[in-house]
Design a protein around this motif. Structure first.
Motif, PDB file in Angstrom:
ATOM      1  N   MET A   1      41.359  33.802  47.928  1.00 54.61           N
ATOM      2  CA  MET A   1      40.119  34.122  47.240  1.00 54.61           C
ATOM      3  C   MET A   1      40.027  35.636  47.046  1.00 54.61           C
ATOM      4  O   MET A   1      40.334  36.395  47.956  1.00 54.61           O
ATOM      5  CB  MET A   1      38.923  33.638  48.045  1.00 54.61           C
ATOM      6  CG  MET A   1      38.897  32.132  48.281  1.00 54.61           C
ATOM      7  SD  MET A   1      38.806  31.190  46.778  1.00 54.61           S
ATOM      8  CE  MET A   1      37.083  30.903  46.655  1.00 54.61           C
ATOM      9  N   THR A   2      39.585  36.012  45.869  1.00 51.24           N
ATOM     10  CA  THR A   2      39.448  37.428  45.546  1.00 51.24           C
ATOM     11  C   THR A   2      38.015  37.711  45.128  1.00 51.24           C
ATOM     12  O   THR A   2      37.398  36.925  44.409  1.00 51.24           O
ATOM     13  CB  THR A   2      40.408  37.818  44.402  1.00 51.24           C
ATOM     14  OG1 THR A   2      41.742  37.507  44.793  1.00 51.24           O
ATOM     15  CG2 THR A   2      40.309  39.292  44.084  1.00 51.24           C
ATOM     16  N   LEU A   3      37.508  38.843  45.567  1.00 49.58           N
ATOM     17  CA  LEU A   3      36.189  39.307  45.176  1.00 49.58           C
ATOM     18  C   LEU A   3      36.354  40.202  43.955  1.00 49.58           C
ATOM     19  O   LEU A   3      37.039  41.229  44.007  1.00 49.58           O
ATOM     20  CB  LEU A   3      35.555  40.085  46.330  1.00 49.58           C
ATOM     21  CG  LEU A   3      34.123  40.565  46.143  1.00 49.58           C
ATOM     22  CD1 LEU A   3      33.171  39.391  45.951  1.00 49.58           C
ATOM     23  CD2 LEU A   3      33.703  41.391  47.349  1.00 49.58           C
ATOM     24  N   ALA A   4      35.758  39.776  42.837  1.00 54.33           N
ATOM     25  CA  ALA A   4      35.844  40.525  41.585  1.00 54.33           C
ATOM     26  C   ALA A   4      34.442  40.881  41.113  1.00 54.33           C
ATOM     27  O   ALA A   4      33.465  40.205  41.452  1.00 54.33           O
ATOM     28  CB  ALA A   4      36.553  39.688  40.517  1.00 54.33           C
ATOM     29  N   ALA A  21      26.918  33.544  30.234  1.00 53.66           N
ATOM     30  CA  ALA A  21      27.893  34.175  31.129  1.00 53.66           C
ATOM     31  C   ALA A  21      27.724  33.646  32.548  1.00 53.66           C
ATOM     32  O   ALA A  21      28.702  33.314  33.223  1.00 53.66           O
ATOM     33  CB  ALA A  21      27.746  35.692  31.100  1.00 53.66           C
ATOM     34  N   TYR A  22      26.487  33.540  32.996  1.00 58.15           N
ATOM     35  CA  TYR A  22      26.197  33.020  34.328  1.00 58.15           C
ATOM     36  C   TYR A  22      26.737  31.597  34.487  1.00 58.15           C
ATOM     37  O   TYR A  22      27.426  31.283  35.459  1.00 58.15           O
ATOM     38  CB  TYR A  22      24.677  33.060  34.546  1.00 58.15           C
ATOM     39  CG  TYR A  22      24.201  32.505  35.855  1.00 58.15           C
ATOM     40  CD1 TYR A  22      24.306  33.256  37.023  1.00 58.15           C
ATOM     41  CD2 TYR A  22      23.619  31.246  35.927  1.00 58.15           C
ATOM     42  CE1 TYR A  22      23.848  32.748  38.233  1.00 58.15           C
ATOM     43  CE2 TYR A  22      23.160  30.737  37.128  1.00 58.15           C
ATOM     44  CZ  TYR A  22      23.275  31.494  38.278  1.00 58.15           C
ATOM     45  OH  TYR A  22      22.823  30.993  39.467  1.00 58.15           O
ATOM     46  N   ILE A  28      34.181  29.213  37.316  1.00 54.23           N
ATOM     47  CA  ILE A  28      35.374  29.925  37.791  1.00 54.23           C
ATOM     48  C   ILE A  28      35.309  30.201  39.292  1.00 54.23           C
ATOM     49  O   ILE A  28      36.324  30.283  39.962  1.00 54.23           O
ATOM     50  CB  ILE A  28      35.539  31.256  37.007  1.00 54.23           C
ATOM     51  CG1 ILE A  28      35.803  30.963  35.532  1.00 54.23           C
ATOM     52  CG2 ILE A  28      36.645  32.103  37.593  1.00 54.23           C
ATOM     53  CD1 ILE A  28      35.817  32.207  34.662  1.00 54.23           C
ATOM     54  N   GLY A  29      34.097  30.359  39.816  1.00 51.75           N
ATOM     55  CA  GLY A  29      33.958  30.673  41.230  1.00 51.75           C
ATOM     56  C   GLY A  29      32.508  30.837  41.624  1.00 51.75           C
ATOM     57  O   GLY A  29      31.599  30.535  40.869  1.00 51.75           O
ATOM     58  N   SER A  30      32.313  31.357  42.820  1.00 50.00           N
ATOM     59  CA  SER A  30      30.976  31.606  43.357  1.00 50.00           C
ATOM     60  C   SER A  30      30.443  32.913  42.767  1.00 50.00           C
ATOM     61  O   SER A  30      31.158  33.912  42.735  1.00 50.00           O
ATOM     62  CB  SER A  30      31.072  31.699  44.878  1.00 50.00           C
ATOM     63  OG  SER A  30      29.848  32.076  45.424  1.00 50.00           O
ATOM     64  N   PHE A  54      28.215  40.741  37.515  1.00 47.67           N
ATOM     65  CA  PHE A  54      28.324  39.577  38.380  1.00 47.67           C
ATOM     66  C   PHE A  54      29.386  39.840  39.428  1.00 47.67           C
ATOM     67  O   PHE A  54      30.462  40.344  39.118  1.00 47.67           O
ATOM     68  CB  PHE A  54      28.737  38.320  37.603  1.00 47.67           C
ATOM     69  CG  PHE A  54      27.646  37.724  36.772  1.00 47.67           C
ATOM     70  CD1 PHE A  54      26.546  37.134  37.368  1.00 47.67           C
ATOM     71  CD2 PHE A  54      27.731  37.723  35.396  1.00 47.67           C
ATOM     72  CE1 PHE A  54      25.539  36.573  36.604  1.00 47.67           C
ATOM     73  CE2 PHE A  54      26.739  37.155  34.615  1.00 47.67           C
ATOM     74  CZ  PHE A  54      25.641  36.577  35.222  1.00 47.67           C
ATOM     75  N   GLU A  55      29.072  39.496  40.663  1.00 45.83           N
ATOM     76  CA  GLU A  55      30.064  39.449  41.724  1.00 45.83           C
ATOM     77  C   GLU A  55      30.628  38.031  41.692  1.00 45.83           C
ATOM     78  O   GLU A  55      29.879  37.059  41.689  1.00 45.83           O
ATOM     79  CB  GLU A  55      29.392  39.731  43.066  1.00 45.83           C
ATOM     80  CG  GLU A  55      30.340  39.699  44.237  1.00 45.83           C
ATOM     81  CD  GLU A  55      29.593  39.960  45.525  1.00 45.83           C
ATOM     82  OE1 GLU A  55      29.529  41.131  45.950  1.00 45.83           O
ATOM     83  OE2 GLU A  55      29.054  38.978  46.105  1.00 45.83           O
ATOM     84  N   LEU A  56      31.947  37.918  41.644  1.00 42.59           N
ATOM     85  CA  LEU A  56      32.601  36.630  41.503  1.00 42.59           C
ATOM     86  C   LEU A  56      33.670  36.469  42.575  1.00 42.59           C
ATOM     87  O   LEU A  56      34.535  37.336  42.715  1.00 42.59           O
ATOM     88  CB  LEU A  56      33.243  36.535  40.112  1.00 42.59           C
ATOM     89  CG  LEU A  56      34.098  35.317  39.805  1.00 42.59           C
ATOM     90  CD1 LEU A  56      33.219  34.069  39.692  1.00 42.59           C
ATOM     91  CD2 LEU A  56      34.873  35.538  38.505  1.00 42.59           C
TER      92      LEU A  56
END
Length: 165
Positions: A1-4, A21-22, A28-30, A54-56
């Motif tokens: 898992m990567t924080l983008a 977008a939300y 795609i992720g959290s 957005f933090e993803l």
């Protein structure tokens, strides 16, 4: 898992496209969202933009995430040949991707972090102590180094959290 961290901008049907977008990023992720800000376009005359970050948290690679973001932009009406200084239905940019440093497309960390209040301010909300790879400064330090132009207006915006699965 990567924080983008994904920068989002729209100046055409802004509410619709920020909400899109939300919804799309949830596939795609959290996701965690910054506040939404209104800002005048830079480099051309047109309608004001809504900007946010957005933090993803995602399992996708950097290249795969870039590909998926481009697909989302096109699906929501962005022209395939869109230029830098023109109206946008939806603009999605990878600002940070874990501790990755890339000098080829997509370039991360994205230079916009160090240049634009509409990128740095939402990042400050989400991750003030994040150390930018290859730079060594935190988001807070970058924000403090920017010369504030007072160009951002906070927008009262609530995301519809239904139907995002």
């Amino acid at each position: 898992m990567t924080l983008a961290y994904i920068g989002v901008g729209s100046n055409l049907e802004r509410e619709k496209h920020i909400q899109a977008a939300y919804q799309e990023l949830h596939k795609i992720g959290s996701v965690r969202a910054s506040c939404v800000y209104e800002c005048q376009p830079i480099g051309f005359d047109s309608h004001a933009f809504y900007n946010m970050v957005f933090e993803l948290v995602t399992e996708l690679s950097l290249v795969e995430l870039q590909r998926r973001l481009k697909e989302i932009e096109l699906r929501w009406g962005r022209a395939a040949n869109a230029q830098k200084f023109q109206d946008r239905t939806l603009d999605l940019d990878i600002l940070l991707f874990g501790d990755a440093v890339s000098s080829s497309d997509p370039i991360v960390p994205r230079h916009d972090i160090f240049t634009y209040e509409f990128v740095a301010k939402p990042l400050l909300e989400l991750c003030p102590d994040y150390i930018i790879p290859s730079d060594g400064r935190s988001i807070r330090q970058v924000w403090q180094s920017l010369e504030s132009k007072g160009t951002l207006t906070l927008v009262a915006f609530t995301f519809n959290t239904k139907n995002h699965d």
